[in-house]
Design an enzyme around this catalytic site. Structure first.
Site, PDB file in Angstrom:
ATOM      1  N   ASP A  71      -7.661  -2.605  14.216  1.00 24.97           N
ATOM      2  CA  ASP A  71      -9.055  -2.821  13.788  1.00 24.97           C
ATOM      3  C   ASP A  71      -9.196  -4.042  12.871  1.00 24.97           C
ATOM      4  O   ASP A  71     -10.267  -4.274  12.304  1.00 24.97           O
ATOM      5  CB  ASP A  71      -9.602  -1.568  13.084  1.00 24.97           C
ATOM      6  CG  ASP A  71      -8.845  -1.215  11.810  1.00 24.97           C
ATOM      7  OD1 ASP A  71      -7.900  -1.941  11.433  1.00 24.97           O
ATOM      8  OD2 ASP A  71      -9.198  -0.203  11.174  1.00 24.97           O
ATOM      9  N   ASP A 121       0.821  -1.214   0.000  1.00 24.32           N
ATOM     10  CA  ASP A 121       0.000   0.000   0.000  1.00 24.32           C
ATOM     11  C   ASP A 121       0.854   1.263   0.000  1.00 24.32           C
ATOM     12  O   ASP A 121       2.068   1.201   0.208  1.00 24.32           O
ATOM     13  CB  ASP A 121      -0.954   0.014   1.209  1.00 24.32           C
ATOM     14  CG  ASP A 121      -0.277  -0.466   2.499  1.00 24.32           C
ATOM     15  OD1 ASP A 121       0.959  -0.350   2.604  1.00 24.32           O
ATOM     16  OD2 ASP A 121      -0.982  -0.959   3.388  1.00 24.32           O
ATOM     17  N   GLU A 157      -9.663  -1.828   5.362  1.00 21.80           N
ATOM     18  CA  GLU A 157     -10.314  -1.507   6.628  1.00 21.80           C
ATOM     19  C   GLU A 157     -11.599  -2.333   6.785  1.00 21.80           C
ATOM     20  O   GLU A 157     -12.104  -2.894   5.807  1.00 21.80           O
ATOM     21  CB  GLU A 157     -10.653  -0.006   6.651  1.00 21.80           C
ATOM     22  CG  GLU A 157      -9.431   0.922   6.584  1.00 21.80           C
ATOM     23  CD  GLU A 157      -8.646   0.998   7.895  1.00 21.80           C
ATOM     24  OE1 GLU A 157      -8.526  -0.022   8.602  1.00 21.80           O
ATOM     25  OE2 GLU A 157      -8.120   2.083   8.206  1.00 21.80           O
ATOM     26  N   HIS A 202      -7.390  -4.660  10.066  1.00 18.79           N
ATOM     27  CA  HIS A 202      -7.086  -4.504   8.636  1.00 18.79           C
ATOM     28  C   HIS A 202      -5.814  -5.254   8.255  1.00 18.79           C
ATOM     29  O   HIS A 202      -4.935  -5.468   9.078  1.00 18.79           O
ATOM     30  CB  HIS A 202      -7.016  -3.023   8.225  1.00 18.79           C
ATOM     31  CG  HIS A 202      -5.852  -2.241   8.744  1.00 18.79           C
ATOM     32  ND1 HIS A 202      -5.955  -0.909   9.110  1.00 18.79           N
ATOM     33  CD2 HIS A 202      -4.557  -2.569   8.965  1.00 18.79           C
ATOM     34  CE1 HIS A 202      -4.780  -0.476   9.512  1.00 18.79           C
ATOM     35  NE2 HIS A 202      -3.914  -1.456   9.445  1.00 18.79           N
TER      36      HIS A 202
HETATM   37  P1  PGA Z   1       2.015  -1.355  12.732  1.00 23.02           P
HETATM   38  O1  PGA Z   1       0.912  -1.397  11.573  1.00 23.02           O
HETATM   39  O2  PGA Z   1       3.021  -2.400  12.364  1.00 23.02           O
HETATM   40  O3  PGA Z   1       2.591   0.011  12.657  1.00 23.02           O
HETATM   41  O4  PGA Z   1       1.295  -1.648  13.998  1.00 23.02           O
HETATM   42  C1  PGA Z   1       0.386  -2.620  11.155  1.00 23.02           C
HETATM   43  C2  PGA Z   1      -0.702  -2.368  10.126  1.00 23.02           C
HETATM   44  O5  PGA Z   1      -1.422  -1.353  10.235  1.00 23.02           O
HETATM   45  O6  PGA Z   1      -0.853  -3.208   9.229  1.00 23.02           O
END
Ligand code: PGA
Length: 260
Positions: free
Chosen positions: A136, A67, A143, A138
């Site tokens: 959450d 992404d 999302e 994702h």
């Molecule tokens: P993080 O993000 O490693 O910064 O916790 C993980 C994600 O949002 O996929």
């Protein structure tokens, strides 16, 4: 799904790096799907170490990142292209022309997203997709409510993700609202998936993903339908798993030929 619980964050990151290294050693021209965020930083450091000390060779590797934020100017320190340059690409020998990102500055976003899918297919598909998980649920930036069949497209971040990511930007206001992300369907097409989760803040999402119902409300739960998926967690991220003892038992009794 194979669930691997490691005592510490560092051990979990090293395990993930070992799995990626085994993929590259087994197939020099591997196509890797890569992730950003704080979780994989230790994975990339360990891969860089294996490159320097054990000659892990990335010369034939192709990469596709999951992404990218929409609208950040080129070279912006929080762009995922810049993140990957800093944490991995400047430290190993992946040829620049085989590194791929969604383009957050594309004039025609739908056409660009379709092209990204085509590029993945033309590279032969992703052999191993590294993933983090949002608090959450994702994966990529799919999302909650994302179609479990979705392909690469623009998404609007949830307020929770904007808040989670504000720590990188300095303030909530500076976090872009939109991203381009591989879809859940794109991720599910990878031949193997490796999801790494660290810390107590991920424990609920991890439990939902591995043991809850398959639901667009927690997009990572789609991975229950993936035939070759490993989930690597530290103890803190494993605290809500109901069957944690069984996963430890399985891992401890794994045949030696199945170990990386
Ligand atoms: P993080 O993000 O490693 O910064 O916790 C993980 C994600 O949002 O996929």
């Amino acid at each position: 799904m194979e669930i691997i619980i490691k005592a510490t964050a560092v051990e979990a990151q090293h395990e993930a790096a070992r799995i990626i290294a085994a993929q590259v050693r087994g197939k020099a021209a591997s196509v890797l799907g890569l992730a950003t965020g704080s979780t994989p930083i230790g994975v990339y450091s360990h891969l860089a170490e294996l490159h320097q000390k054990e000659h892990l060779d990335f010369a034939q590797v192709t990469t596709f990142n999951l992404d990218e934020y929409v609208g950040l100017p080129e070279g912006h320190p929080q762009s995922y292209r810049e993140f990957m340059r800093q944490h991995l690409f400047s430290r190993v020998n992946i040829p620049a022309h085989r590194i791929h990102f969604p383009d957050g500055l594309a004039a025609d976003i739908p056409a660009h997203c379709a092209g990204y899918e085509t590029a993945i297919r033309q590279a032969g598909g992703i052999d191993l997709q590294l993933l983090g998980i949002g608090s959450d649920g994702h994966i990529g930036f799919n999302e909650p409510s994302s179609s479990l069949a979705s392909r690469t497209r623009i998404k609007t971040l949830t307020p929770r993700t904007v808040k989670d990511n504000a720590r990188f930007f300095g303030s909530v206001e500076q976090v872009p609202r939109h991203v381009i992300t591989m879809g859940v369907g794109t991720i599910m097409d990878a031949r193997a998936c490796l999801l790494l989760a660290i810390g107590e803040s991920k424990a609920e999402a991890v439990a939902g993903m591995a043991e809850g119902p398959i639901t667009a409300d927690l997009p990572a739960s789609a991975l229950q339908m993936h035939p070759v998926c490993k989930l690597v967690v530290d103890e803190a991220a494993a605290t809500r798993l109901r069957r944690a003892d069984y996963y430890r038992w399985v891992y401890d009794n794994k045949p030696s030929w199945q170990r990386t």
